[in-house]
Design a protein around this motif. Structure first.
Motif, PDB file in Angstrom:
ATOM      1  N   ALA A  61     -37.557 -60.601 -18.422  1.00 37.64           N
ATOM      2  CA  ALA A  61     -36.513 -60.106 -17.535  1.00 37.64           C
ATOM      3  C   ALA A  61     -36.579 -60.791 -16.171  1.00 37.64           C
ATOM      4  O   ALA A  61     -37.607 -61.340 -15.784  1.00 37.64           O
ATOM      5  CB  ALA A  61     -36.684 -58.606 -17.350  1.00 37.64           C
ATOM      6  N   CYS A  62     -35.454 -60.730 -15.443  1.00 39.60           N
ATOM      7  CA  CYS A  62     -35.412 -61.189 -14.054  1.00 39.60           C
ATOM      8  C   CYS A  62     -36.413 -60.358 -13.243  1.00 39.60           C
ATOM      9  O   CYS A  62     -36.408 -59.130 -13.316  1.00 39.60           O
ATOM     10  CB  CYS A  62     -33.999 -61.007 -13.496  1.00 39.60           C
ATOM     11  N   ALA A  63     -37.269 -61.022 -12.480  1.00 40.43           N
ATOM     12  CA  ALA A  63     -38.322 -60.318 -11.733  1.00 40.43           C
ATOM     13  C   ALA A  63     -37.736 -59.437 -10.631  1.00 40.43           C
ATOM     14  O   ALA A  63     -38.357 -58.484 -10.181  1.00 40.43           O
ATOM     15  CB  ALA A  63     -39.276 -61.335 -11.118  1.00 40.43           C
ATOM     16  N   ARG A  64     -36.531 -59.767 -10.221  1.00 44.36           N
ATOM     17  CA  ARG A  64     -35.935 -59.038  -9.107  1.00 44.36           C
ATOM     18  C   ARG A  64     -35.103 -57.839  -9.565  1.00 44.36           C
ATOM     19  O   ARG A  64     -35.164 -56.772  -8.960  1.00 44.36           O
ATOM     20  CB  ARG A  64     -35.079 -60.024  -8.299  1.00 44.36           C
TER      21      ARG A  64
ATOM     22  N   ALA B 144     -38.018 -55.542  -6.206  1.00 42.23           N
ATOM     23  CA  ALA B 144     -38.436 -55.960  -7.547  1.00 42.23           C
ATOM     24  C   ALA B 144     -38.008 -54.877  -8.520  1.00 42.23           C
ATOM     25  O   ALA B 144     -37.685 -53.755  -8.110  1.00 42.23           O
ATOM     26  CB  ALA B 144     -39.946 -56.160  -7.602  1.00 42.23           C
ATOM     27  N   ALA B 145     -37.991 -55.208  -9.808  1.00 41.22           N
ATOM     28  CA  ALA B 145     -37.570 -54.221 -10.808  1.00 41.22           C
ATOM     29  C   ALA B 145     -38.421 -54.365 -12.055  1.00 41.22           C
ATOM     30  O   ALA B 145     -38.932 -55.451 -12.359  1.00 41.22           O
ATOM     31  CB  ALA B 145     -36.091 -54.400 -11.150  1.00 41.22           C
ATOM     32  N   TRP B 146     -38.541 -53.248 -12.755  1.00 37.27           N
ATOM     33  CA  TRP B 146     -39.273 -53.236 -14.024  1.00 37.27           C
ATOM     34  C   TRP B 146     -38.567 -52.304 -14.991  1.00 37.27           C
ATOM     35  O   TRP B 146     -38.312 -51.152 -14.658  1.00 37.27           O
ATOM     36  CB  TRP B 146     -40.711 -52.766 -13.784  1.00 37.27           C
ATOM     37  N   SER B 147     -38.204 -52.805 -16.140  1.00 39.44           N
ATOM     38  CA  SER B 147     -37.605 -52.004 -17.216  1.00 39.44           C
ATOM     39  C   SER B 147     -38.201 -52.495 -18.529  1.00 39.44           C
ATOM     40  O   SER B 147     -37.907 -53.602 -18.948  1.00 39.44           O
ATOM     41  CB  SER B 147     -36.087 -52.180 -17.286  1.00 39.44           C
ATOM     42  N   PRO B 148     -39.041 -51.690 -19.174  1.00 40.45           N
ATOM     43  CA  PRO B 148     -39.712 -52.182 -20.383  1.00 40.45           C
ATOM     44  C   PRO B 148     -38.793 -52.387 -21.585  1.00 40.45           C
ATOM     45  O   PRO B 148     -39.134 -53.128 -22.485  1.00 40.45           O
ATOM     46  CB  PRO B 148     -40.758 -51.098 -20.679  1.00 40.45           C
ATOM     47  N   PHE B 149     -37.586 -51.728 -21.585  1.00 43.38           N
ATOM     48  CA  PHE B 149     -36.703 -51.843 -22.740  1.00 43.38           C
ATOM     49  C   PHE B 149     -35.300 -52.278 -22.327  1.00 43.38           C
ATOM     50  O   PHE B 149     -34.857 -52.017 -21.211  1.00 43.38           O
ATOM     51  CB  PHE B 149     -36.586 -50.509 -23.487  1.00 43.38           C
TER      52      PHE B 149
ATOM     53  N   TRP C  25     -37.654 -48.965 -10.999  1.00 41.48           N
ATOM     54  CA  TRP C  25     -38.147 -48.957 -12.375  1.00 41.48           C
ATOM     55  C   TRP C  25     -37.198 -48.106 -13.198  1.00 41.48           C
ATOM     56  O   TRP C  25     -36.637 -47.123 -12.706  1.00 41.48           O
ATOM     57  CB  TRP C  25     -39.549 -48.330 -12.465  1.00 41.48           C
ATOM     58  N   SER C  26     -37.061 -48.481 -14.455  1.00 39.26           N
ATOM     59  CA  SER C  26     -36.288 -47.637 -15.368  1.00 39.26           C
ATOM     60  C   SER C  26     -36.845 -47.832 -16.758  1.00 39.26           C
ATOM     61  O   SER C  26     -37.504 -48.847 -17.045  1.00 39.26           O
ATOM     62  CB  SER C  26     -34.809 -48.009 -15.329  1.00 39.26           C
ATOM     63  N   LEU C  27     -36.555 -46.856 -17.610  1.00 39.38           N
ATOM     64  CA  LEU C  27     -36.976 -46.986 -18.998  1.00 39.38           C
ATOM     65  C   LEU C  27     -36.242 -48.155 -19.642  1.00 39.38           C
ATOM     66  O   LEU C  27     -36.825 -48.966 -20.342  1.00 39.38           O
ATOM     67  CB  LEU C  27     -36.651 -45.678 -19.737  1.00 39.38           C
ATOM     68  N   ALA C  28     -34.928 -48.245 -19.367  1.00 35.12           N
ATOM     69  CA  ALA C  28     -34.120 -49.266 -20.039  1.00 35.12           C
ATOM     70  C   ALA C  28     -33.159 -49.928 -19.068  1.00 35.12           C
ATOM     71  O   ALA C  28     -32.686 -49.303 -18.112  1.00 35.12           O
ATOM     72  CB  ALA C  28     -33.344 -48.626 -21.187  1.00 35.12           C
ATOM     73  N   ARG C  29     -32.864 -51.195 -19.345  1.00 30.97           N
ATOM     74  CA  ARG C  29     -31.959 -51.981 -18.502  1.00 30.97           C
ATOM     75  C   ARG C  29     -30.822 -52.484 -19.362  1.00 30.97           C
ATOM     76  O   ARG C  29     -31.052 -53.098 -20.412  1.00 30.97           O
ATOM     77  CB  ARG C  29     -32.741 -53.159 -17.896  1.00 30.97           C
ATOM     78  N   ALA C  30     -29.579 -52.214 -18.937  1.00 32.89           N
ATOM     79  CA  ALA C  30     -28.426 -52.746 -19.665  1.00 32.89           C
ATOM     80  C   ALA C  30     -28.315 -54.238 -19.386  1.00 32.89           C
ATOM     81  O   ALA C  30     -28.764 -54.725 -18.349  1.00 32.89           O
ATOM     82  CB  ALA C  30     -27.162 -52.027 -19.224  1.00 32.89           C
ATOM     83  N   ASP C  31     -27.698 -54.938 -20.300  1.00 35.56           N
ATOM     84  CA  ASP C  31     -27.565 -56.378 -20.184  1.00 35.56           C
ATOM     85  C   ASP C  31     -26.337 -56.707 -19.322  1.00 35.56           C
ATOM     86  O   ASP C  31     -25.423 -57.390 -19.760  1.00 35.56           O
ATOM     87  CB  ASP C  31     -27.431 -56.979 -21.591  1.00 35.56           C
ATOM     88  N   LYS C  32     -26.302 -56.170 -18.088  1.00 34.24           N
ATOM     89  CA  LYS C  32     -25.161 -56.372 -17.195  1.00 34.24           C
ATOM     90  C   LYS C  32     -25.671 -56.775 -15.828  1.00 34.24           C
ATOM     91  O   LYS C  32     -26.577 -56.149 -15.305  1.00 34.24           O
ATOM     92  CB  LYS C  32     -24.376 -55.060 -17.022  1.00 34.24           C
TER      93      LYS C  32
END
Ligand SMILES: [Zn+2]
Ligand SMILES: [Zn+2]
Length: 232
Positions: free
Chosen positions: A41-44, A70-75, A223-230
């Motif tokens: 994923a994009c680190a930002r 910064a952002a973190w989404s494992p799924f 941080w989030s559990l999931a990140r949409a592809d947008k």
């Protein structure tokens, strides 16, 4: 009767396919493998990038970064995870929070600095009353415990009951959410992690990061559990 109750609390069967071998998080091994992880994923902004991408950042973040650091989404937000999140949020199945948090805790983020707290995105009081719980708080709690970080659900409020953002583009979402939050910083936080169940375009967490930074916080990660592809 007792068996039925126990089965509902601790199902032996996979909640997705019914296989009789649910190992953890309510899922069998095969269904766990169907969840889309987000390793490149994009680190930002945590936007899923092609595995072969040479960049650490997405096109948008290369041009101009978001307000958060910064952002973190494992799924990746896709089926079957989407269905599980739906069960939690719209069918009141609180047990799914435990399972989803279990999945997130299996791939904890690498911390280059220790945050002062994790701050779940608050719900408006009327939505909280209707739902009975805040899914962001329920998902963030086990994560905070696993990382030994304090959880702060007191100092941020949702002032405006915004309309659901489904179907809106990124610009409409930004406008819709503007001014929705208030934040106080009596503990003089320097580094805060904002947590939400899903980041779609990032408009909600961006607005919250803006309000938090206005109160003197130097660094805000999302941080989030999931990140949409947008893109945000
Ligand atoms: Zn299964
Ligand atoms: Zn990005």
């Amino acid at each position: 009767m007792l068996k039925r109750i126990l089965q509902r609390i601790y199902p032996q069967n996979c909640v997705l396919c019914g296989a009789s071998s649910a190992s953890e998080a309510g899922l069998c091994v095969d269904c766990q493998a169907d969840l889309l992880a987000n390793p490149t994923a994009c680190a930002r902004c945590a936007l899923p990038l092609a595995a072969a991408s040479r960049h650490l950042l997405c096109g948008q973040c290369l041009q101009k970064g978001p307000v958060f650091d910064a952002a973190w989404s494992p799924f990746i937000y896709a089926q079957p995870l989407e269905w599980m999140i739906h069960q939690l949020k719209f069918n009141g199945r609180l047990l799914y929070a435990k399972w989803l948090a279990e999945l997130a805790c299996k791939q904890l983020p690498q911390l280059d600095e220790i945050p002062d707290c994790i701050l779940p995105v608050p719900l408006h009081p009327s939505r909280l009353r209707a739902r009975g719980f805040n899914q962001a708080l329920e998902l963030a709690r086990p994560l905070a415990r696993a990382l030994s970080l304090p959880l702060d659900s007191r100092h941020c409020r949702r002032l405006i009951h915004t309309s659901p953002q489904t179907g809106m583009d990124a610009k409409q979402r930004r406008k819709n959410i503007r001014g929705a939050f208030s934040f106080e910083n009596p503990a003089a936080y320097d580094y805060v992690v904002v947590f939400d169940d899903v980041i779609t375009t990032g408009s909600t967490v961006s607005e919250l990061a803006r309000v938090i930074k206005r109160e003197g916080v130097r660094r805000v990660d999302v941080w989030s559990l999931a990140r949409a592809d947008k893109s945000w």
